[in-house]
Design an enzyme around this catalytic site. Structure first.
Site, short mmCIF file in Angstrom:
data_model
loop_
_atom_site.label_atom_id
_atom_site.label_comp_id
_atom_site.label_asym_id
_atom_site.label_seq_id
_atom_site.Cartn_x
_atom_site.Cartn_y
_atom_site.Cartn_z
N ASP A 120 42.71 103.03 23.93
CA ASP A 120 42.53 102.39 25.23
C ASP A 120 42.13 103.45 26.26
O ASP A 120 42.90 104.40 26.53
CB ASP A 120 43.85 101.71 25.63
CG ASP A 120 43.72 100.88 26.89
OD1 ASP A 120 42.81 101.14 27.69
OD2 ASP A 120 44.55 99.97 27.08
N ASP A 143 33.38 93.85 29.16
CA ASP A 143 33.66 92.46 28.80
C ASP A 143 33.84 91.65 30.08
O ASP A 143 34.63 92.03 30.95
CB ASP A 143 34.94 92.40 27.95
CG ASP A 143 34.75 93.14 26.63
OD1 ASP A 143 33.84 92.77 25.87
OD2 ASP A 143 35.50 94.11 26.39
N LYS A 147 36.75 83.29 31.75
CA LYS A 147 37.65 82.27 32.32
C LYS A 147 38.46 82.86 33.47
O LYS A 147 38.93 84.00 33.38
CB LYS A 147 38.62 81.78 31.24
CG LYS A 147 37.93 81.03 30.13
CD LYS A 147 38.93 80.54 29.11
CE LYS A 147 38.17 79.85 27.99
NZ LYS A 147 38.87 79.90 26.72
N ASP A 179 25.63 92.08 33.22
CA ASP A 179 24.60 91.05 33.15
C ASP A 179 25.17 89.69 33.53
O ASP A 179 24.53 88.68 33.34
CB ASP A 179 23.99 90.98 31.75
CG ASP A 179 25.05 90.85 30.67
OD1 ASP A 179 26.09 91.53 30.78
OD2 ASP A 179 24.86 90.06 29.72
N THR A 213 21.23 98.90 25.59
CA THR A 213 22.28 98.65 24.59
C THR A 213 22.12 97.23 24.03
O THR A 213 21.34 96.43 24.54
CB THR A 213 23.69 98.78 25.21
OG1 THR A 213 23.88 97.67 26.10
CG2 THR A 213 23.87 100.08 25.95
N GLU A 216 22.66 94.63 26.66
CA GLU A 216 21.56 94.50 27.61
C GLU A 216 20.39 93.77 26.96
O GLU A 216 19.75 92.92 27.57
CB GLU A 216 21.11 95.88 28.11
CG GLU A 216 20.03 95.76 29.18
CD GLU A 216 19.84 97.03 30.00
OE1 GLU A 216 20.21 98.10 29.51
OE2 GLU A 216 19.32 96.92 31.12
C1 LIG Z 1 30.71 94.07 25.95
S1 LIG Z 1 31.01 95.54 25.06
C2 LIG Z 1 29.75 96.64 25.66
C3 LIG Z 1 29.49 97.79 24.74
C4 LIG Z 1 28.41 98.80 25.16
N1 LIG Z 1 28.72 99.48 26.39
C5 LIG Z 1 27.07 98.14 25.23
O1 LIG Z 1 26.50 98.02 26.32
O2 LIG Z 1 26.57 97.76 24.16
C6 LIG Z 1 32.48 96.16 25.82
C7 LIG Z 1 33.16 97.23 25.02
O3 LIG Z 1 34.24 97.74 25.77
C8 LIG Z 1 35.32 98.03 24.90
N2 LIG Z 1 36.54 98.10 25.72
C9 LIG Z 1 37.05 97.17 26.55
N3 LIG Z 1 38.15 97.63 27.16
C10 LIG Z 1 38.36 98.90 26.71
C11 LIG Z 1 39.34 99.88 26.97
N4 LIG Z 1 40.33 99.66 27.81
N5 LIG Z 1 39.26 101.05 26.30
C12 LIG Z 1 38.25 101.29 25.44
N6 LIG Z 1 37.28 100.39 25.16
C13 LIG Z 1 37.33 99.21 25.78
C14 LIG Z 1 35.26 96.90 23.88
O4 LIG Z 1 35.89 97.24 22.67
C15 LIG Z 1 33.74 96.73 23.71
O5 LIG Z 1 33.25 97.54 22.65
#
Ligand SMILES: C[S@@+](CC[C@H](N)C(=O)[O-])C[C@H]1O[C@@H](n2cnc3c(N)ncnc32)[C@H](O)[C@@H]1O
Length: 234
Positions: A120, A143, A147, A179, A213, A216
């Site tokens: 984390d 993320d 909701k 996005d 990415t 995106e």
């Molecule tokens: C929607 S994805 C985007 C991934 C990447 N940045 C991209 O644009 O393809 C969000 C990522 O954030 C990670 N994530 C969310 N909260 C996190 C945290 N507290 N620590 C580490 N990773 C986290 C999730 O596991 C996920 O891989």
């Protein structure tokens, strides 16, 4: 080729204080992991850093340090590290297959200015990053937690803002791209609060030079506009 399944439970991750107890910005998922991803995770050499309740002793000697939170499969981290070979990048995500992808590309491309952590990122910021030490933080396509009852899990929220602010150097930045229009709106509103405008200034909002990415790419193909934010400390 799919070899096995990874499965984490929330109790494996270190406790954090910047969010209400029990709230995380991610949900551990069962994921398929390929043989090569697993191989990279099992043989990280010196590129993987374990979580610890001590300040990080890297890079050594010190160079500007950037944090990439939630790197996904690492495409953005790789591009940043290639663009700035004299800077150091700490990439943190909880998703094991992505950790495998990034590690194996780092080996393949012989990139040495990146370290990877599978944990984390909030706990890393709280425990391993010295106050006032980061040159910048990237949070690309966090993320959205769509909701309303899940908005408390969004990474861009007041407690995390304060944490980021304390870890950045004066003039350091937090770059965020999303996005999702409603997330962009809530980010704008949050940073516009008087208590935050005293501490942060808004930098150039245009899309900087950065890799496209997976998220995106999907946004573009689904016709969603991407908003980039660049907030500076001070
Ligand atoms: C929607 S994805 C985007 C991934 C990447 N940045 C991209 O644009 O393809 C969000 C990522 O954030 C990670 N994530 C969310 N909260 C996190 C945290 N507290 N620590 C580490 N990773 C986290 C999730 O596991 C996920 O891989």
């Amino acid at each position: 080729m799919v070899e096995s399944i990874t499965d984490h439970s929330i109790s494996e991750f270190p406790q954090t204080q910047s969010l209400r107890r029990g709230i995380r910005t991610f949900k551990p998922r069962r994921s398929r992991i390929t043989k090569s991803q697993q191989h990279a995770v099992d043989n990280p050499q010196a590129l993987l850093i374990d979580f610890q309740y001590e300040f990080l002793n890297w890079p050594h000697p010190p160079t500007p340090l950037y944090l990439d939170i939630g790197f996904g499969n690492g495409v953005s981290t790789l591009a940043l590290a290639r663009q700035e070979p004299d800077s150091a990048f700490l990439a943190v995500d909880v998703h094991t297959p992505g950790v495998g992808d990034l590690l194996s590309e780092l080996h393949k491309q012989e990139i040495t200015n990146v370290r990877v952590m599978e944990t984390d990122a909030i706990a890393v910021l709280e425990n391993m990053i010295r106050p006032g030490s980061l040159a910048g933080i990237y949070t690309l396509f966090p993320d959205p937690w769509q909701k309303a009852r899940h908005h408390k899990r969004r990474i861009v929220q007041q407690g995390i803002l304060d944490l980021m602010h304390s870890r950045l150097t004066p003039g350091g930045f937090w770059h965020i791209a999303t996005d999702w229009p409603h997330y962009a709106e809530s980010i704008s509103e949050l940073f516009a609060r008087p208590s935050n405008t005293k501490k942060w200034s808004r930098g150039e909002q245009a899309r900087p030079e950065r890799a496209v990415t997976r998220y995106e790419e999907r946004a573009i193909s689904e016709g969603r506009a991407v908003t980039d934010f660049h907030f500076l400390v001070g």
